[in-house]
Design a protein around this motif. Structure first.
Motif, short mmCIF file in Angstrom:
data_model
loop_
_atom_site.label_atom_id
_atom_site.label_comp_id
_atom_site.label_asym_id
_atom_site.label_seq_id
_atom_site.Cartn_x
_atom_site.Cartn_y
_atom_site.Cartn_z
N UNK A 123 -6.51 6.39 -3.32
CA UNK A 123 -5.79 5.15 -3.63
C UNK A 123 -5.39 4.41 -2.36
N UNK A 124 -4.91 5.13 -1.37
CA UNK A 124 -4.48 4.48 -0.12
C UNK A 124 -5.64 3.71 0.51
N UNK A 148 -4.87 18.16 -5.69
CA UNK A 148 -5.40 17.03 -6.47
C UNK A 148 -4.56 15.79 -6.22
N UNK A 149 -3.25 15.95 -6.19
CA UNK A 149 -2.36 14.82 -5.92
C UNK A 149 -2.68 14.21 -4.55
N UNK A 164 0.85 -1.20 0.00
CA UNK A 164 0.00 0.00 0.00
C UNK A 164 0.89 1.25 0.00
N UNK A 165 1.94 1.25 0.81
CA UNK A 165 2.87 2.39 0.83
C UNK A 165 3.56 2.55 -0.52
N UNK A 216 4.20 5.37 -5.70
CA UNK A 216 4.13 5.27 -7.16
C UNK A 216 3.17 6.31 -7.72
N UNK A 217 1.96 6.41 -7.14
CA UNK A 217 0.98 7.37 -7.65
C UNK A 217 1.48 8.80 -7.45
N UNK A 218 2.06 9.09 -6.31
CA UNK A 218 2.61 10.42 -6.07
C UNK A 218 3.64 10.76 -7.14
N UNK A 219 4.54 9.83 -7.43
CA UNK A 219 5.56 10.06 -8.46
C UNK A 219 4.92 10.30 -9.83
#
Length: 150
Positions: free
Chosen positions: A45-46, A37-38, A17-18, A23-26
C-alpha cells in the motif's frame, strides 16, 4: 460495506501516505492478521499510495487518493485509485542498487501475487493481491468471502 471490505480517501501528499499506512495497519490489526502479512500489505500500500501522490494529479493541491481493502480466503486485495495522470500506466522497472527511487513497483512485484491497473474517466486504479494462508480468512474477518470473490 462488509467487514471484509473497508475503504477510505486520503490527501495526496506524503502525510496522506502515512495516514493510509496507519489506517491499513489498524484495519489488519483489528482483524487479527498475522504480523508478516500485515507488514507485506502495508508495504505494498505504501508504494502504491506514494506513486499516486507523486506521479498523478492526486499530488496536486487539494488532490486525494482512495484506498480499498478487500479480504478474501487466500488473499488481501488492495486498490489505490488516483486522480489520473498524463503519464502512461505504471510499469515496474529495474532501478540500480544505489538509485534513490524507482524500486516501488519492484517491491509490489515481490510482495504480491499479482498487480494490475485499470484506467477510468476520472483516474486510474492500481490493484495488488497479497496472498495469505491458510485457506480461511484471517481471524476477525467473516468466512462469507470465497477465494474467487476478491
Amino acid at each position: 460495506m462488509s467487514p471484509d471490505e473497508q475503504q477510505r480517501r486520503f490527501p495526496g501528499v506524503a502525510f496522506g501516505v502515512r495516514l493510509a499506512r496507519r489506517w491499513l495497519t489498524d484495519q489488519l490489526d483489528e482483524g487479527g492478521v498475522e504480523p508478516e502479512l500485515c507488514s507485506n500489505a502495508v508495504q505494498v500500500l505504501a508504494e502504491l499510495a506514494a506513486n499516486a501522490a507523486e506521479h498523478t494529479r492526486s499530488g496536486l493541491p487539494g488532490g486525494t487518493f482512495h484506498v480499498r481493502l478487500r479480504v478474501g480466503n487466500t488473499k488481501l486485495r488492495l486498490e489505490v485509485t488516483d486522480q489520473g495522470s498524463d503519464e502512461t500506466a505504471p510499469v515496474a522497472r529495474r532501478a540500480g542498487p544505489f538509485a534513490t527511487s524507482g524500486h516501488g513497483l519492484e517491491i509490489v512485484n515481490a510482495l504480491s501475487s499479482q498487480w494490475w491497473t485499470k484506467s477510468h474517466d476520472d483516474g486510474r486504479t492500481v490493484f495488488a493481491e497479497v496472498p495469505h494462508t491458510p485457506d480461511t480468512p484471517p481471524p476477525g474477518f467473516s468466512a462469507s468471502v470465497h477465494a474467487g470473490a476478491v
